[in-house]
Design an enzyme around this catalytic site. Structure first.
Site, PDB file in Angstrom:
ATOM      1  CG  HIS A 306      -2.054   0.942   1.100  1.00  0.00           C
ATOM      2  ND1 HIS A 306      -1.973   2.281   1.403  1.00  0.00           N
ATOM      3  CD2 HIS A 306      -3.306   0.728   0.646  1.00  0.00           C
ATOM      4  CE1 HIS A 306      -3.133   2.848   1.152  1.00  0.00           C
ATOM      5  NE2 HIS A 306      -3.958   1.929   0.680  1.00  0.00           N
ATOM      6  CG  ASP A 363      -8.471  -4.472  -2.711  1.00  0.00           C
ATOM      7  OD1 ASP A 363      -9.680  -4.327  -2.472  1.00  0.00           O
ATOM      8  OD2 ASP A 363      -7.762  -3.575  -3.185  1.00  0.00           O
TER       9      ASP A 363
HETATM   10  N1  CMC Z   1       4.210  -7.554  -4.736  1.00  0.00           N
HETATM   11  C1  CMC Z   1       5.537  -7.498  -4.941  1.00  0.00           C
HETATM   12  N2  CMC Z   1       6.280  -6.369  -4.821  1.00  0.00           N
HETATM   13  C2  CMC Z   1       5.624  -5.243  -4.487  1.00  0.00           C
HETATM   14  C3  CMC Z   1       4.247  -5.211  -4.258  1.00  0.00           C
HETATM   15  C4  CMC Z   1       3.516  -6.422  -4.392  1.00  0.00           C
HETATM   16  N3  CMC Z   1       2.198  -6.446  -4.205  1.00  0.00           N
HETATM   17  N4  CMC Z   1       3.853  -3.952  -3.950  1.00  0.00           N
HETATM   18  C5  CMC Z   1       4.964  -3.213  -3.981  1.00  0.00           C
HETATM   19  N5  CMC Z   1       6.037  -3.987  -4.300  1.00  0.00           N
HETATM   20  C6  CMC Z   1       7.434  -3.530  -4.379  1.00  0.00           C
HETATM   21  C7  CMC Z   1       7.679  -2.770  -5.678  1.00  0.00           C
HETATM   22  O1  CMC Z   1       8.151  -3.646  -6.701  1.00  0.00           O
HETATM   23  C8  CMC Z   1       8.719  -1.771  -5.265  1.00  0.00           C
HETATM   24  O2  CMC Z   1       9.991  -2.420  -5.253  1.00  0.00           O
HETATM   25  P1  CMC Z   1      11.314  -1.568  -5.607  1.00  0.00           P
HETATM   26  O3  CMC Z   1      11.407  -0.497  -4.554  1.00  0.00           O
HETATM   27  O4  CMC Z   1      12.411  -2.584  -5.503  1.00  0.00           O
HETATM   28  O5  CMC Z   1      11.108  -1.009  -6.980  1.00  0.00           O
HETATM   29  C9  CMC Z   1       8.362  -1.435  -3.816  1.00  0.00           C
HETATM   30  O6  CMC Z   1       7.640  -2.589  -3.331  1.00  0.00           O
HETATM   31  C10 CMC Z   1       7.492  -0.206  -3.662  1.00  0.00           C
HETATM   32  O7  CMC Z   1       6.369  -0.346  -4.557  1.00  0.00           O
HETATM   33  P2  CMC Z   1       5.749   0.860  -5.379  1.00  0.00           P
HETATM   34  O8  CMC Z   1       4.980   0.299  -6.530  1.00  0.00           O
HETATM   35  O9  CMC Z   1       6.807   1.871  -5.669  1.00  0.00           O
HETATM   36  O10 CMC Z   1       4.781   1.449  -4.277  1.00  0.00           O
HETATM   37  P3  CMC Z   1       3.481   2.295  -4.520  1.00  0.00           P
HETATM   38  O11 CMC Z   1       3.214   2.984  -3.253  1.00  0.00           O
HETATM   39  O12 CMC Z   1       3.632   3.138  -5.746  1.00  0.00           O
HETATM   40  O13 CMC Z   1       2.361   1.193  -4.844  1.00  0.00           O
HETATM   41  C11 CMC Z   1       0.590  -0.363  -4.644  1.00  0.00           C
HETATM   42  C12 CMC Z   1       1.396   0.776  -3.955  1.00  0.00           C
HETATM   43  C13 CMC Z   1      -0.633  -0.673  -3.796  1.00  0.00           C
HETATM   44  C14 CMC Z   1       0.122   0.119  -6.015  1.00  0.00           C
HETATM   45  C15 CMC Z   1       1.481  -1.622  -4.778  1.00  0.00           C
HETATM   46  O14 CMC Z   1       1.866  -2.087  -3.499  1.00  0.00           O
HETATM   47  C16 CMC Z   1       0.785  -2.723  -5.568  1.00  0.00           C
HETATM   48  O15 CMC Z   1       0.857  -2.721  -6.802  1.00  0.00           O
HETATM   49  N6  CMC Z   1       0.118  -3.713  -4.862  1.00  0.00           N
HETATM   50  C17 CMC Z   1      -0.652  -4.736  -5.532  1.00  0.00           C
HETATM   51  C18 CMC Z   1      -1.990  -4.173  -5.963  1.00  0.00           C
HETATM   52  C19 CMC Z   1      -2.923  -3.972  -4.777  1.00  0.00           C
HETATM   53  O16 CMC Z   1      -3.088  -4.840  -3.935  1.00  0.00           O
HETATM   54  N7  CMC Z   1      -3.596  -2.807  -4.773  1.00  0.00           N
HETATM   55  C20 CMC Z   1      -4.606  -2.468  -3.755  1.00  0.00           C
HETATM   56  C21 CMC Z   1      -4.183  -1.362  -2.875  1.00  0.00           C
HETATM   57  S1  CMC Z   1      -5.235  -1.149  -1.421  1.00  0.00           S
HETATM   58  C22 CMC Z   1      -6.830  -0.833  -2.000  1.00  0.00           C
HETATM   59  C23 CMC Z   1      -6.961   0.275  -2.968  1.00  0.00           C
HETATM   60  O17 CMC Z   1      -6.228   1.252  -2.992  1.00  0.00           O
HETATM   61  O18 CMC Z   1      -7.882   0.218  -3.767  1.00  0.00           O
END
Ligand code: CMC
Length: 428
Positions: A306, A363
């Site tokens: 998140h 989720d």
């Molecule tokens: N699985 C594997 N690696 C992950 C994941 C994951 N679910 N989420 C983040 N990472 C890694 C990502 O690869 C990155 O690594 P690095 O720093 O080495 O590049 C690091 O963690 C930080 O991730 P980010 O994408 O820069 O972080 P963000 O804050 O931009 O993204 C997120 C947040 C929710 C989009 C992301 O964690 C994600 O894609 N999760 C899976 C989708 C998900 O479950 N979304 C629902 C969110 S909660 C409900 C809602 O908002 O609707």
């Protein structure tokens, strides 16, 4: 306003920037005059360090895993309140008295029907259309129907538009489902609760009496509470940005629905259940964990991680507990829940997930419950949209009544060509 200032040194010149403090949470450096004073912009793609507004609705402490609506902890609301009461709280700022709640419930129930002509919009969609595609179109189409509640400068009209949206979303969501399975639409039954009425419109048929199962009604209501609002997330910011131009409220909510659909946001509940089903058996988990950690593989563990929570998402805790309760009450044993539990345990002990502070989010477990209630996975994000409508309209109202509100208009760091001369096609 501000007791302290921060100093920015740029091109040898000091610029003083006010530092604002909220009631709780990090301080905020006020950069509104930065461009006028220095000619420079700030750069923050994804808004990781930017507060886009003042808000008194929802507070999140991502480090501690805290979520408060108008000051009330989410677990207390999920356990003791109802979705209708939470809707009132988000919109009006205080918990309602008994009379206020009765009157709000009555008002919402008076708006549950949609204009009869709206039903014709559904027929324009293919049967196999994703229900979120239908939601974007049909909710946007509401803007062509309710012309008496679109003067957004009038607080009364804003409230009528908000009530209409909250009341009609279950009807439209149920219609989207009925259309996809070829069953007739059901009219709302205002003798039922908000959630009981939705379950009946979704799973009932006109030929038979539908008895609302109180266990499912309570579980569904709790899921709605858990999704009701979440501060300035992507879809809420979309609603605010769309609304900042003075756009029609129904169209603004359709914009929020479009944003919510993405798998990084609300679409993750559908993606998480599909992933758990694909994993299938607990022995396949290590393979998927390895893929999630592989930089060359775009796969992510859906329902994990998140932007704000760097600790357990407090909504996920309640959701997991609800999943266990619902399956037990219904006497269902779903191997997907076993896979989810095991996956969570393995990921939480893995260095990659520990270092990056990746925990289950709202989720991760919701799909297991929604599946047990009987929803197909492509309806999951629709349910999220239905509940989040309350947060969207509360945030939209707050924005319009904010004297500091301006049209949202970010700037950019331009990296394209500088000026060059046009060359006619024959000379290229
Ligand atoms: N699985 C594997 N690696 C992950 C994941 C994951 N679910 N989420 C983040 N990472 C890694 C990502 O690869 C990155 O690594 P690095 O720093 O080495 O590049 C690091 O963690 C930080 O991730 P980010 O994408 O820069 O972080 P963000 O804050 O931009 O993204 C997120 C947040 C929710 C989009 C992301 O964690 C994600 O894609 N999760 C899976 C989708 C998900 O479950 N979304 C629902 C969110 S909660 C409900 C809602 O908002 O609707």
């Amino acid at each position: 306003m501000s007791d302290t200032n921060a100093t920015l040194k740029l091109d040898g010149k000091d610029t003083s920037l006010p530092v604002l403090s909220g009631s709780v949470g990090p301080d905020v450096v006020d950069i509104r005059k930065l461009y006028a004073d220095t000619g420079a912009f700030t750069y923050d793609p994804g808004f990781t360090s930017t507060a886009s507004c003042r808000s008194a609705i929802t507070y999140i402490d991502g480090e501690e895993g805290v979520l408060l609506h108008r000051g009330y902890p989410i677990d207390q609301l999920a356990e003791q309140s109802s979705f209708t009461e939470v809707a009132y709280l988000l919109l009006h700022g205080e918990l309602p008295t008994r009379d206020e709640l009765d009157s709000f419930t009555y008002t919402i129930s008076r708006h549950t029907m949609v204009h009869e002509q709206l039903a014709t919009f559904f027929r324009g969609f293919r049967r196999d259309a994703h229900p979120m595609a239908i939601m974007c179109g049909v909710v946007g189409a509401l803007s062509a129907f309710y012309h008496d509640s679109t003067d957004i400068t009038d607080p009364k009209q804003r409230m009528i538009a908000s009530h209409r949206l909250i009341a009609k979303m279950p009807t439209i969501a149920a219609m989207a489902y009925k259309y996809s399975i070829g069953q007739p639409f059901l009219y709302p039954d205002n003798t039922l609760s908000y959630t009981g009425n939705f379950l009946r419109m979704t799973f009932g048929v006109p030929a038979e009496h539908y008895e609302v199962n109180p266990i499912l009604e309570r579980a569904m209501d709790r899921i709605f509470i858990l999704h009701a609002d979440h501060e300035q997330n992507a879809s809420t910011s979309t609603v605010r940005l769309a609304g900042s131009s003075g756009a029609n409220p129904f169209a603004c909510i359709a914009a929020g629905i479009a944003c919510l659909w993405g798998p990084a946001h609300g679409g993750a509940n559908e993606a998480a259940l599909n992933m758990l089903r694909e994993i299938g058996r607990p022995e396949h988990i290590p393979e998927y964990i390895a893929r999630a950690k592989d930089k060359d593989d775009p796969f992510r563990l859906m329902g994990f991680g998140h932007r704000v929570y760097k600790n357990y998402d407090p909504r996920a805790k309640v959701m997991q507990q609800t999943a266990e309760e619902v399956l037990k009450e219904l006497n269902i044993s779903d191997p997907v829940l076993d896979t989810a539990r095991e996956l969570e345990q393995i990921a939480l002990k893995d260095d990659y997930f520990i270092e990056k502070k990746l925990y289950p989010n709202v989720d991760f477990y919701s799909g297991v419950i929604l599946n047990a209630i009987g929803f197909p996975s492509d309806m999951f994000t629709v349910l999220f949209a239905l509940a989040r409508t309350v947060g969207w309209v509360a945030q939209w109202n707050e924005m319009i009544s904010d004297p500091e509100q301006k049209i949202g208009r970010p700037r950019q760091l331009y990296v394209g060509d500088t000026e060059r001369q046009y060359v006619p096609v024959g000379s290229r």
